[in-house]
Design an enzyme around this catalytic site. Structure first.
Site, PDB file in Angstrom:
ATOM      1  CD  GLU A  55      -3.047  -0.626  -0.096  1.00 43.52           C
ATOM      2  OE1 GLU A  55      -3.091   0.534  -0.533  1.00 43.52           O
ATOM      3  OE2 GLU A  55      -3.714  -1.542  -0.592  1.00 43.52           O
ATOM      4  CE1 TYR A 138      -7.311   3.311  -0.424  1.00 47.04           C
ATOM      5  CE2 TYR A 138      -4.915   3.283  -0.229  1.00 47.04           C
ATOM      6  CZ  TYR A 138      -6.090   2.750  -0.741  1.00 47.04           C
ATOM      7  OH  TYR A 138      -6.023   1.656  -1.540  1.00 47.04           O
ATOM      8  CG  ASP A 156      -7.858   3.608  -4.539  1.00 47.79           C
ATOM      9  OD1 ASP A 156      -9.059   3.557  -4.869  1.00 47.79           O
ATOM     10  OD2 ASP A 156      -7.021   2.780  -4.926  1.00 47.79           O
TER      11      ASP A 156
END
Ligand code: SF4
Length: 389
Positions: A55, A138, A156
């Site tokens: 990520e 996020y 996202d």
């Protein structure tokens, strides 16, 4: 499929509540999920370290670019404990070429913190994850959902696009973010699966399935956004949600998400100095804080808007034996998040006895690959030396 129901937003577009959407998404994901190096096979548990590493790397960078870097990192540092004992220099070197270098610095700081403060295990809540360096809302939601099955939906750019089309969200970004977040969460399924006693058995099992598979719901939307609901020409015929997509029904799906007009940063200009001493190159390390912090570069002038070549040349490094600088034809251009940059490149050769100015050093050109060189510097050096490094 259930039919669309309930127009819900006030003047901000039309929203439908369709209980079947989460199930449709999961069903599609089970059949079409992408194989990615950091993604476990169906039914396997996700490793929080891999989820976190991927990520962070995927922020502002595509899957294709990230793949080899992810494999390299994993081979060198197989778990967060190992990464937490690595030096920042090694991490920056390994990161070189991926861009947005503050991510590498935070990656290292985060691994150190997990090792030092959490016994080598990532916290399993969004709140706990957000207390770590480099983990914003996020990323915390993505790790919480994918690695720990927490019922949360990370949103996202891909997911923003899918959701804004699905619900025809008229409000422009970034103001629309809270609304999109709220609408995206409806794709996780029933909001209170834990009220199981008050529900019929079949409803219980469906909601429970969506709840425990929050990570799969999130990854399903990510995959949908990257492979079907693409920015241009979305493949709506293949989309599992095409039966009640408001954007598609209106025929203007490609115009979403709406965006507020953005001012581009002003062009900055400067000069870069490629100085060789035999088969060595003169370099320095950028300050720890700020743009490209801690990365290696050749000396450059300041990067300023409306700077002329002559002013930039006055900032050349002072070295004995340089009678004149040779200006290479053309310019090197690079676009940073907030501004585009244009650098003219000057070259010079100095004798074997020339000493590096203060805070600079000579490095063999053959070992430049091991330096933490950002992409803009790779372009500058290639332009100056006339060869790729
Ligand atoms: S139907 Fe088309 S526009 Fe709507 S979510 Fe699916 S791919 Fe995107």
């Amino acid at each position: 499929m259930n039919s669309p129901a309930i127009a819900k937003t006030k003047g901000r577009g039309v929203a439908f509540e369709v209980p079947a959407r989460p199930a449709l998404l999961l069903d599609w994901y089970d059949r079409h999920r992408r194989r990615l190096p950091w993604r476990p096979l169906a039914g396997e548990r996700a490793d929080p370290y891999r989820v976190w590493l991927s990520e962070i790397m995927l922020q502002q960078t595509g899957v294709k670019t990230v793949g080899p870097y992810f494999e390299k990192f994993l081979a060198r540092w197989p778990d967060v404990d190992a990464l937490g004992t690595a030096s920042l220099d090694d991490v920056l070197r390994m990161w070189a070429g991926l861009g947005y270098y503050s991510r590498a610095r935070n990656l290292h700081a985060c691994a150190v913190a997990v090792r030092r403060d959490h016994g080598g295990a990532f916290p399993d809540t969004e709140q706990g994850l957000r207390s770590l360096p480099g983990i914003g809302p996020y990323t915390a939601a993505a790790i919480a959902a994918i690695a720990f099955g927490r019922r949360t939906m990370p949103v996202d750019g891909n997911i923003e696009r899918v959701v804004s089309r699905l619900f025809a969200v008229e409000e422009p970004l970034p103001q629309a973010k809270p609304l999109i977040q709220e609408l995206a969460a409806t794709l996780l399924g029933e909001s209170r699966a834990e009220d199981a006693n008050s529900r019929a058995d079949d409803a219980k099992s469906r909601a429970g399935d969506a709840k425990s598979r929050a990570g799969d719901s999130a990854q399903a939307l990510m995959d949908l956004g990257s492979s079907i609901c693409t920015p241009k020409k979305p493949a709506c015929a293949l989309c599992p949600l095409n039966g009640d997509c408001v954007g598609r029904a209106r025929g203007d799906q490609e115009t979403f998400p709406r965006k507020a007009l953005k001012k581009a940063g002003a062009l900055r200009r400067g000069a870069a100095f490629v100085v060789t001493r035999g088969d060595e190159l003169l370099v320095r390390t950028r300050p720890e804080k700020g743009l490209l912090g801690g990365m290696t570069e050749v000396p450059t002038s300041h990067w300023l808007a409306a700077q002329g070549d002559k002013t930039a040349l006055t900032q050349a490094p002072m070295l004995k034996g340089i009678a004149r600088w040779h200006r290479k034809a053309g310019v090197v251009t690079h676009v940073f998040t907030h501004f585009p940059l244009e650098l003219v490149v000057y070259t010079a050769n100095v004798s074997a006895r020339a000493r590096a100015p203060e805070a600079m050093r000579w490095v063999p050109i053959s070992t430049l690959r091991d330096e933490a060189l950002p992409n803009v510097m790779r372009k500058v050096i290639a332009h100056g030396l006339g060869e790729n490094i």
